[in-house]
Design a protein around this motif. Structure first.
Motif, PDB file in Angstrom:
ATOM      1  N   PRO A 178       0.817  -1.226   0.000  1.00 43.73           N
ATOM      2  CA  PRO A 178       0.000   0.000   0.000  1.00 43.73           C
ATOM      3  C   PRO A 178       0.850   1.274   0.000  1.00 43.73           C
ATOM      4  O   PRO A 178       0.565   2.229  -0.731  1.00 43.73           O
ATOM      5  CB  PRO A 178      -0.822  -0.132   1.284  1.00 43.73           C
ATOM      6  N   SER A 179       1.904   1.277   0.800  1.00 43.70           N
ATOM      7  CA  SER A 179       2.792   2.447   0.838  1.00 43.70           C
ATOM      8  C   SER A 179       3.540   2.610  -0.480  1.00 43.70           C
ATOM      9  O   SER A 179       3.655   3.721  -1.017  1.00 43.70           O
ATOM     10  CB  SER A 179       3.807   2.320   1.986  1.00 43.70           C
ATOM     11  N   LEU A 180       4.047   1.504  -1.013  1.00 45.27           N
ATOM     12  CA  LEU A 180       4.815   1.579  -2.250  1.00 45.27           C
ATOM     13  C   LEU A 180       3.968   2.082  -3.412  1.00 45.27           C
ATOM     14  O   LEU A 180       4.450   2.830  -4.279  1.00 45.27           O
ATOM     15  CB  LEU A 180       5.408   0.207  -2.580  1.00 45.27           C
ATOM     16  N   ARG A 181       2.712   1.677  -3.446  1.00 46.11           N
ATOM     17  CA  ARG A 181       1.836   2.154  -4.531  1.00 46.11           C
ATOM     18  C   ARG A 181       1.656   3.658  -4.469  1.00 46.11           C
ATOM     19  O   ARG A 181       1.690   4.357  -5.492  1.00 46.11           O
ATOM     20  CB  ARG A 181       0.476   1.449  -4.457  1.00 46.11           C
ATOM     21  N   LEU A 182       1.466   4.184  -3.263  1.00 51.11           N
ATOM     22  CA  LEU A 182       1.300   5.632  -3.122  1.00 51.11           C
ATOM     23  C   LEU A 182       2.607   6.365  -3.394  1.00 51.11           C
ATOM     24  O   LEU A 182       2.607   7.457  -3.987  1.00 51.11           O
ATOM     25  CB  LEU A 182       0.776   5.967  -1.723  1.00 51.11           C
ATOM     26  N   ILE A 183       3.721   5.798  -2.974  1.00 47.00           N
ATOM     27  CA  ILE A 183       5.018   6.425  -3.250  1.00 47.00           C
ATOM     28  C   ILE A 183       5.257   6.478  -4.751  1.00 47.00           C
ATOM     29  O   ILE A 183       5.728   7.495  -5.284  1.00 47.00           O
ATOM     30  CB  ILE A 183       6.151   5.667  -2.524  1.00 47.00           C
ATOM     31  N   GLU A 198      16.639  19.719   6.602  1.00 44.57           N
ATOM     32  CA  GLU A 198      16.229  20.530   5.458  1.00 44.57           C
ATOM     33  C   GLU A 198      14.835  20.062   5.034  1.00 44.57           C
ATOM     34  O   GLU A 198      14.297  19.075   5.546  1.00 44.57           O
ATOM     35  CB  GLU A 198      17.228  20.370   4.320  1.00 44.57           C
ATOM     36  N   LYS A 199      14.254  20.743   4.082  1.00 46.51           N
ATOM     37  CA  LYS A 199      12.929  20.357   3.592  1.00 46.51           C
ATOM     38  C   LYS A 199      12.951  18.943   3.018  1.00 46.51           C
ATOM     39  O   LYS A 199      13.964  18.474   2.496  1.00 46.51           O
ATOM     40  CB  LYS A 199      12.468  21.331   2.500  1.00 46.51           C
ATOM     41  N   VAL A 200      11.819  18.260   3.142  1.00 43.04           N
ATOM     42  CA  VAL A 200      11.716  16.911   2.592  1.00 43.04           C
ATOM     43  C   VAL A 200      10.636  16.878   1.513  1.00 43.04           C
ATOM     44  O   VAL A 200       9.683  17.662   1.528  1.00 43.04           O
ATOM     45  CB  VAL A 200      11.401  15.871   3.698  1.00 43.04           C
ATOM     46  N   ASP A 201      10.812  15.955   0.579  1.00 40.44           N
ATOM     47  CA  ASP A 201       9.874  15.814  -0.539  1.00 40.44           C
ATOM     48  C   ASP A 201       8.725  14.862  -0.212  1.00 40.44           C
ATOM     49  O   ASP A 201       7.660  14.947  -0.827  1.00 40.44           O
ATOM     50  CB  ASP A 201      10.618  15.316  -1.780  1.00 40.44           C
ATOM     51  N   LEU A 202       8.969  13.973   0.744  1.00 42.58           N
ATOM     52  CA  LEU A 202       7.927  13.030   1.137  1.00 42.58           C
ATOM     53  C   LEU A 202       8.030  12.748   2.631  1.00 42.58           C
ATOM     54  O   LEU A 202       9.102  12.430   3.144  1.00 42.58           O
ATOM     55  CB  LEU A 202       8.049  11.711   0.372  1.00 42.58           C
ATOM     56  N   TRP A 203       6.897  12.883   3.310  1.00 44.94           N
ATOM     57  CA  TRP A 203       6.737  12.461   4.705  1.00 44.94           C
ATOM     58  C   TRP A 203       5.900  11.200   4.700  1.00 44.94           C
ATOM     59  O   TRP A 203       4.782  11.198   4.196  1.00 44.94           O
ATOM     60  CB  TRP A 203       6.046  13.589   5.477  1.00 44.94           C
ATOM     61  N   VAL A 220       8.201  20.300   1.711  1.00 44.54           N
ATOM     62  CA  VAL A 220       8.381  21.360   0.735  1.00 44.54           C
ATOM     63  C   VAL A 220       7.094  21.556  -0.081  1.00 44.54           C
ATOM     64  O   VAL A 220       6.265  20.649  -0.188  1.00 44.54           O
ATOM     65  CB  VAL A 220       9.567  21.004  -0.183  1.00 44.54           C
ATOM     66  N   LYS A 221       6.933  22.742  -0.657  1.00 43.42           N
ATOM     67  CA  LYS A 221       5.816  22.964  -1.577  1.00 43.42           C
ATOM     68  C   LYS A 221       5.924  21.982  -2.729  1.00 43.42           C
ATOM     69  O   LYS A 221       7.011  21.729  -3.263  1.00 43.42           O
ATOM     70  CB  LYS A 221       5.825  24.399  -2.098  1.00 43.42           C
ATOM     71  N   ASN A 222       4.799  21.401  -3.119  1.00 42.20           N
ATOM     72  CA  ASN A 222       4.704  20.345  -4.120  1.00 42.20           C
ATOM     73  C   ASN A 222       5.237  19.004  -3.612  1.00 42.20           C
ATOM     74  O   ASN A 222       5.339  18.047  -4.380  1.00 42.20           O
ATOM     75  CB  ASN A 222       5.403  20.727  -5.430  1.00 42.20           C
ATOM     76  N   GLY A 223       5.558  18.954  -2.315  1.00 43.75           N
ATOM     77  CA  GLY A 223       5.937  17.697  -1.707  1.00 43.75           C
ATOM     78  C   GLY A 223       4.708  16.898  -1.294  1.00 43.75           C
ATOM     79  O   GLY A 223       3.564  17.371  -1.403  1.00 43.75           O
ATOM     80  N   TYR A 224       4.931  15.692  -0.810  1.00 43.91           N
ATOM     81  CA  TYR A 224       3.837  14.769  -0.530  1.00 43.91           C
ATOM     82  C   TYR A 224       3.851  14.278   0.917  1.00 43.91           C
ATOM     83  O   TYR A 224       4.896  14.254   1.576  1.00 43.91           O
ATOM     84  CB  TYR A 224       3.922  13.559  -1.460  1.00 43.91           C
ATOM     85  N   VAL A 225       2.684  13.877   1.364  1.00 45.91           N
ATOM     86  CA  VAL A 225       2.506  13.309   2.698  1.00 45.91           C
ATOM     87  C   VAL A 225       1.698  12.027   2.572  1.00 45.91           C
ATOM     88  O   VAL A 225       0.607  12.034   1.986  1.00 45.91           O
ATOM     89  CB  VAL A 225       1.768  14.297   3.635  1.00 45.91           C
ATOM     90  N   ILE A 226       2.239  10.942   3.086  1.00 43.94           N
ATOM     91  CA  ILE A 226       1.510   9.676   3.182  1.00 43.94           C
ATOM     92  C   ILE A 226       1.327   9.364   4.656  1.00 43.94           C
ATOM     93  O   ILE A 226       2.311   9.256   5.394  1.00 43.94           O
ATOM     94  CB  ILE A 226       2.255   8.528   2.488  1.00 43.94           C
ATOM     95  N   ILE A 227       0.080   9.278   5.081  1.00 37.03           N
ATOM     96  CA  ILE A 227      -0.235   8.915   6.459  1.00 37.03           C
ATOM     97  C   ILE A 227      -1.176   7.724   6.440  1.00 37.03           C
ATOM     98  O   ILE A 227      -2.234   7.761   5.808  1.00 37.03           O
ATOM     99  CB  ILE A 227      -0.883  10.078   7.232  1.00 37.03           C
ATOM    100  N   ALA A 228      -0.776   6.665   7.128  1.00 40.38           N
ATOM    101  CA  ALA A 228      -1.616   5.478   7.303  1.00 40.38           C
ATOM    102  C   ALA A 228      -1.836   5.275   8.793  1.00 40.38           C
ATOM    103  O   ALA A 228      -0.877   5.172   9.558  1.00 40.38           O
ATOM    104  CB  ALA A 228      -0.951   4.257   6.687  1.00 40.38           C
ATOM    105  N   VAL A 229      -3.098   5.254   9.189  1.00 39.52           N
ATOM    106  CA  VAL A 229      -3.462   5.137  10.606  1.00 39.52           C
ATOM    107  C   VAL A 229      -4.672   4.228  10.733  1.00 39.52           C
ATOM    108  O   VAL A 229      -5.310   3.876   9.747  1.00 39.52           O
ATOM    109  CB  VAL A 229      -3.800   6.518  11.221  1.00 39.52           C
ATOM    110  N   PHE A 230      -5.008   3.864  11.969  1.00 40.76           N
ATOM    111  CA  PHE A 230      -6.236   3.111  12.182  1.00 40.76           C
ATOM    112  C   PHE A 230      -7.432   3.954  11.758  1.00 40.76           C
ATOM    113  O   PHE A 230      -7.530   5.132  12.115  1.00 40.76           O
ATOM    114  CB  PHE A 230      -6.378   2.727  13.653  1.00 40.76           C
ATOM    115  N   ASN A 231      -8.332   3.367  10.972  1.00 44.50           N
ATOM    116  CA  ASN A 231      -9.519   4.105  10.561  1.00 44.50           C
ATOM    117  C   ASN A 231     -10.584   4.054  11.666  1.00 44.50           C
ATOM    118  O   ASN A 231     -10.347   3.512  12.748  1.00 44.50           O
ATOM    119  CB  ASN A 231     -10.038   3.609   9.208  1.00 44.50           C
ATOM    120  N   LEU A 232     -11.735   4.617  11.399  1.00 43.47           N
ATOM    121  CA  LEU A 232     -12.756   4.753  12.442  1.00 43.47           C
ATOM    122  C   LEU A 232     -13.313   3.416  12.905  1.00 43.47           C
ATOM    123  O   LEU A 232     -13.955   3.344  13.959  1.00 43.47           O
ATOM    124  CB  LEU A 232     -13.880   5.675  11.959  1.00 43.47           C
ATOM    125  N   ASN A 233     -13.066   2.368  12.142  1.00 47.74           N
ATOM    126  CA  ASN A 233     -13.458   1.021  12.558  1.00 47.74           C
ATOM    127  C   ASN A 233     -12.271   0.215  13.086  1.00 47.74           C
ATOM    128  O   ASN A 233     -12.386  -0.979  13.331  1.00 47.74           O
ATOM    129  CB  ASN A 233     -14.082   0.264  11.379  1.00 47.74           C
TER     130      ASN A 233
END
Length: 224
Positions: free
Chosen positions: A45-50, A124-129, A156-169
């Motif tokens: 799942p992470s690799l697909r989003l990356i 320094e600024k990062v391109d992906l968190w 950084v501007k135009n950078g990306y954020v991937i967050i995976a957490v427990f959902n509401l269920n």
């Protein structure tokens, strides 16, 4: 790249940090990596989003709460050259470094508390968190605010954020600790209007024990 872990967790930190260090160090000492409740043999799942981010090979990728994740192995296979791993547990990094061997010299290891960052704050600024481990453990609003303040400072501007957490269920506890559950709207609200939601999906993760855990994966892009 100097792969010696940089640690700031033992100076000037809140008392709870030391308890968390002990908790996670003990966890990684007592349980084999492949039996940990969050272990992924293949973090697809992470690799697909990356892959969707279309990052350059030298893009700065910060994996917070990395632990002994196999995602680092996969990023190295993809020839990324600016990988930064953060965790609060040195024991987790010992396991990770032993597994990836010589490739560990191509990863920067930062042992630091995200809620009271020292070494992380100097980056320094990062391109992906990328986070598949940390945010849901912050049940205190001050800790949550510190997390998102650091994220906004670093991405950084135009950078990306991937967050995976427990959902509401999802689960209400992990590794014996209480957790906070989210949906994509809650995460977007925390990030603020400078971030655009690109994709969100629910994912059922199967633990090594065979038990299911309900996650939400989100990909955001910083637009301002």
């Amino acid at each position: 790249m100097d792969n010696k872990p940089i640690c700031s967790c033992c100076s000037g930190k809140k008392s709870g940090t030391h308890e968390l260090i002990q908790h996670w160090d003990n966890t990684y000492n007592k349980v084999e990596t492949e039996k940990l409740g969050w272990y992924e043999e293949n973090p697809q799942p992470s690799l697909r989003l990356i892959n969707k981010c279309n990052l350059a090979e030298d893009a700065a990728i910060l994996n917070v709460g990395a632990g002994s994740t196999t995602l680092i192995d996969e990023l190295l296979k993809l020839k990324y050259t600016n990988i930064i791993a953060n965790d609060i547990s040195s024991n987790a990094f010992d396991i990770l470094k032993k597994r990836i061997g010589r490739d560990s010299q191509n990863v920067k290891f930062l042992i630091d508390d995200i809620t009271l960052p020292y070494e992380l704050a100097k980056l320094e600024k990062v391109d992906l968190w990328h986070d598949r481990a940390v945010l849901h453990f912050f049940t205190d609003k001050n800790e949550q605010n510190a997390y998102f303040d650091l994220l906004r400072k670093l991405v950084v501007k135009n950078g990306y954020v991937i967050i995976a957490v427990f959902n509401l269920n999802g689960a209400t506890k992990c590794s014996g600790l209480p957790v906070c559950r989210y949906d994509e709207n809650m995460l977007h609200l925390k990030l603020g209007p400078d971030f655009k939601l690109i994709e969100a999906f629910n994912h059922t993760y199967i633990q090594p024990s065979g038990n299911p855990r309900e996650f939400i994966y989100t990909l955001f892009k910083r637009i301002n």
